[in-house]
Scaffold this motif. Structure first.
Motif, mmCIF file in Angstrom:
data_model
loop_
_atom_site.group_PDB
_atom_site.id
_atom_site.type_symbol
_atom_site.label_atom_id
_atom_site.label_comp_id
_atom_site.label_asym_id
_atom_site.label_seq_id
_atom_site.Cartn_x
_atom_site.Cartn_y
_atom_site.Cartn_z
ATOM 1 N N ALA A 82 49.970 33.450 47.461
ATOM 2 C CA ALA A 82 50.816 32.657 46.565
ATOM 3 C C ALA A 82 51.390 33.474 45.425
ATOM 4 N N SER A 83 51.120 34.819 45.412
ATOM 5 C CA SER A 83 51.533 35.681 44.294
ATOM 6 C C SER A 83 51.046 35.102 42.971
ATOM 7 N N GLY A 84 49.810 34.630 42.998
ATOM 8 C CA GLY A 84 49.262 33.953 41.822
ATOM 9 C C GLY A 84 48.480 34.840 40.887
ATOM 10 N N GLU A 85 48.554 36.170 41.084
ATOM 11 C CA GLU A 85 47.789 37.076 40.231
ATOM 12 C C GLU A 85 48.090 36.926 38.745
ATOM 13 N N PRO A 86 49.377 36.796 38.336
ATOM 14 C CA PRO A 86 49.647 36.619 36.894
ATOM 15 C C PRO A 86 48.986 35.370 36.315
ATOM 16 N N ASP A 87 48.993 34.279 37.100
ATOM 17 C CA ASP A 87 48.386 33.039 36.607
ATOM 18 C C ASP A 87 46.881 33.180 36.500
ATOM 19 N N GLU A 88 46.257 33.801 37.518
ATOM 20 C CA GLU A 88 44.820 34.013 37.466
ATOM 21 C C GLU A 88 44.444 34.947 36.323
ATOM 22 N N ARG A 89 45.272 35.972 36.118
ATOM 23 C CA ARG A 89 45.020 36.881 35.002
ATOM 24 C C ARG A 89 45.056 36.126 33.684
ATOM 25 N N ARG A 90 46.007 35.196 33.565
ATOM 26 C CA ARG A 90 46.122 34.418 32.329
ATOM 27 C C ARG A 90 44.868 33.555 32.112
ATOM 28 N N ARG A 91 44.370 32.963 33.174
ATOM 29 C CA ARG A 91 43.165 32.129 33.056
ATOM 30 C C ARG A 91 41.951 32.976 32.652
ATOM 31 N N ILE A 92 41.808 34.116 33.342
ATOM 32 C CA ILE A 92 40.653 34.977 33.057
ATOM 33 C C ILE A 92 40.735 35.537 31.644
ATOM 34 N N GLU A 93 41.929 35.950 31.229
ATOM 35 C CA GLU A 93 42.086 36.486 29.875
ATOM 36 C C GLU A 93 41.861 35.417 28.820
ATOM 37 N N PHE A 94 42.166 34.172 29.150
ATOM 38 C CA PHE A 94 41.869 33.075 28.216
ATOM 39 C C PHE A 94 40.355 32.956 28.005
ATOM 40 N N ASP A 95 39.597 33.005 29.120
ATOM 41 C CA ASP A 95 38.135 32.941 29.004
ATOM 42 C C ASP A 95 37.587 34.172 28.300
ATOM 43 N N LEU A 96 38.175 35.343 28.568
ATOM 44 C CA LEU A 96 37.750 36.561 27.881
ATOM 45 C C LEU A 96 37.989 36.442 26.380
ATOM 46 N N SER A 97 39.134 35.867 26.007
ATOM 47 C CA SER A 97 39.429 35.685 24.580
ATOM 48 C C SER A 97 38.401 34.774 23.913
#
Length: 637
Positions: free
Chosen positions: A281-296
């Motif tokens: 689904a070329s969803g890497e940017p969205d997943e990155r955003r979710r993971i970075e939100f949790d990292l923040s």
């Protein structure tokens, strides 16, 4: 599972592949609870309540007696160490007096005595470290086994998923939080025990050294027996009180950090488990955003702890530097008045430091105590929540599941509550006999998944009765199969032992469904859910049925996903290998070639106030939706 005033669910149904079931119930239950502000029960409160929960778990542990014996052994070692330190403290007086007299012979003699004292203390120190590690190991094994055993009771883990935040990351609580709690409990517990014994031992020494102290002020003499003891208590008490006032916020901050760490770990694990779908689904940017939100969120929680620890360090480090000179200042009046020799002064300073170290144990460990309380809360409430899943919580409108006296499956007045309505059978009573092939279908709007879960005892909300056959439990096949990690042999035999089926039986079953190329891989360990395509995985679940030959099989949509020759092979397994079994297929009609002898219809009804799901008394209910962008824990439970 039970209905108020009714009989308990009679045993464990066989559910082989339950992954897909879990994905939807957590979201439905949690979403409903998040809108019900009055549904949450009060959580378990207070460190003593949490300690009581964990003490009860410890008393029931098979490792209890071993840990008691190890505790008695380390107590003996600590007592011997305290006695050795008293001897070492007494050694200060003759040693420093010999230095003051410049007596080389006495000095060398005292050095030789020191070698013996230090050697004995070294042996005791090593023994204490070994016993400490052994206690820690046994505690972790016992606690982890207890949590796993409670969590893996039938249906508990599944129901816990709908209980909110506490059920979203059980791996974090069982693995990381348990390890951390055991480490803190061992270190703090043994440290407190040793500090208490040293305190009792050296208070007497310090009292004797300052028993006859008198101070003259303006011509008046005041006797203060044991004044160095009172000075040590006052000094350490002040430090402890200020440290607690500054550092108590760490309890809540540490608990919040552990929760955010668990969310980050879940995000990483969830992304790793769905890499194929994300990439397609070329969803890497969205997943990155979710993971970075949790990292923040983790970084933000860590920064709060960093500021709190920095503030606490001002207090603890400040008192630490003051302690370098404090005992000399306190003992100076007795020394300069001539009541103490130089050796006696050093002995008094050593005794004061031991008493002070014992008293300021709280100051030294304020961060660890705060961490301990936060971790204890997480583990204790998790265990309480697991146990609470067996409780109906006083709720009504439950489906009654009983074991019948006949070989029939009987559904009486069955109405299943779902989000926004009900699902019910068109007939008031449905009887299914052994060997029957029954198709269950309904309108597209009818949530057939809840009917499937109700038969499995996983969905309890609604009314009516399910009377199970007396001869054998039902076996359930959801649309998404579950493969345990391990060899292909263990996958095919699951959940039975691998010794129950021979190589010839396993290979013949694979060949019959055109999966013979895997025959040479029976004992190879792999991620079979990744090595096989989706159709092969579903086919393997039906191969498993043919090998195990259950008497009752309930299928949810798995049969509808096969086409052409694959569908013929699956029907052949059901027709030949399971010719005496009752087959209940919840799916679409019209493609069975006369395999199903009759059809049972489901209908959907709208009723917004229908669903009353499980809520945990231990945790205060679910947390509702997460603030993370684009999703919620309910969506990915």
């Amino acid at each position: 599972m039970k209905s108020p005033g009714k009989s308990v669910h009679p045993g464990r149904a066989s559910v082989w592949e339950n992954g897909q079931i879990c994905h939807s119930i957590g979201g439905i239950v949690q979403e409903n609870l998040s809108t019900d502000g009055n549904s949450a029960a009060k959580p378990v409160q207070g460190v003593f309540s949490h300690a009581k929960i964990m003490w009860g778990a410890f008393l029931g542990s098979p490792f209890r007696n071993v840990i008691f014996l190890l505790g008695a052994a380390i107590l003996c070692v600590i007592l011997l160490t305290a006695y050795g330190q008293i001897i070492l403290n007494r050694w200060n007086a003759p040693f420093f007096d010999s230095m003051e007299r410049r007596d080389l012979s006495a000095f060398m003699q005292q050095l030789w005595i020191f070698v013996w004292i230090a050697g004995g203390l070294l042996i005791l120190n090593v023994a204490q470290v070994y016993l400490n590690q052994l206690i820690r190991l046994k505690l972790r094994e016992g606690l982890t086994r207890d949590l796993i055993g409670e969590w893996m009771q039938p249906r508990r883990a599944f129901r816990l998923m709908g209980a909110g935040e506490i059920g979203s990351n059980p791996d974090q609580r069982i693995h990381e939080d348990t390890r951390h709690l055991v480490d803190l409990t061992t270190d703090l517990g043994i440290g407190l025990l040793q500090a208490s014994i040293l305190l009792v031992s050296f208070v007497g020494v310090l009292w004797a050294l300052s028993a006859n102290f008198a101070i003259t002020i303006s011509g008046q003499t005041f006797n203060i027996p044991g004044y160095m003891v009172w000075a040590a208590f006052l000094y350490a008490g002040t430090a402890s009180w200020i440290s607690w006032m500054v550092g108590r916020s760490l309890v809540a901050l540490n608990g919040n950090k552990y929760a955010r760490e668990a969310e980050l770990r879940f995000s990483l694990m969830h992304a790793n488990e769905h890499l194929d779908a994300i990439s397609l689904a070329s969803g890497e940017p969205d997943e990155r955003r979710r993971i970075e939100f949790d990292l923040s969120s983790v970084i933000k929680a860590a920064r709060r702890i960093m500021r709190a620890v920095t503030n606490l360090t001002w207090v603890t480090a400040g008192y630490g530097w003051m302690t370098v000179v404090a005992p000399f200042i306190i003992a100076a009046p007795a020394y300069f008045s001539g009541d103490l020799t130089f050796g006696g002064l050093m002995m008094a300073v050593g005794a004061f430091n031991q008493v002070h170290e014992s008293l300021r144990w709280f100051v030294n460990n304020i961060g660890g105590i705060a961490d301990f309380r936060a971790t204890l809360t997480r583990v204790a409430e998790f265990r309480a929540a697991i146990k609470a899943t067996d409780d109906d919580d006083g709720a009504d409108n439950r489906i009654e599941i009983v074991k019948g006296n006949s070989e029939k499956l009987v559904l009486t007045g069955l109405k299943i509550s779902v989000q926004g309505g009900h699902v019910r059978l068109a007939d008031a009573q449905v009887e299914i006999r052994p060997g029957e092939h029954v198709l269950v279908n309904g309108a597209q709007s009818a949530p057939k998944a809840q009917f499937f879960r109700a038969l499995a005892g996983l969905w309890e909300w609604g009314s009516g009765r399910i009377t199970l056959p007396s001869d054998e439990a039902l076996t359930f096949v959801p649309r998404t199969p579950y493969f345990p990690p391990g060899t292909l042999r263990s996958v095919l035999c699951y959940p039975r032992a691998t010794t129950e089926l021979t190589d010839a039986e396993l290979i013949a079953a694979l060949v019959r469904v055109d999966l013979g190329r895997f025959s040479a891989s029976l004992d190879r360990t792999a991620r079979w859910d990744r090595e096989m395509n989706e159709e092969e995985q579903r086919m393997l679940s039906f191969v498993r049925l043919g090998l195990h030959k259950p008497k009752w099989v309930v299928i949810h949509e798995a049969l509808d996903l096969f086409e052409g020759d694959a569908r013929k092979r699956v029907l052949a397994i059901l027709d030949n290998e399971l010719k005496d079994a009752a087959i209940i297929n919840i799916g679409r009609p019209g493609r069975d070639g006369g395999f199903f002898s009759r059809t049972v219809h489901l209908s959907a009804e709208t009723d917004i106030a229908s669903l009353k799901p499980f809520k945990s008394r231990a945790t205060g209910g679910p947390r509702g939706r997460s603030s993370r962008p684009g999703t919620s824990k309910a969506d990915v439970a």
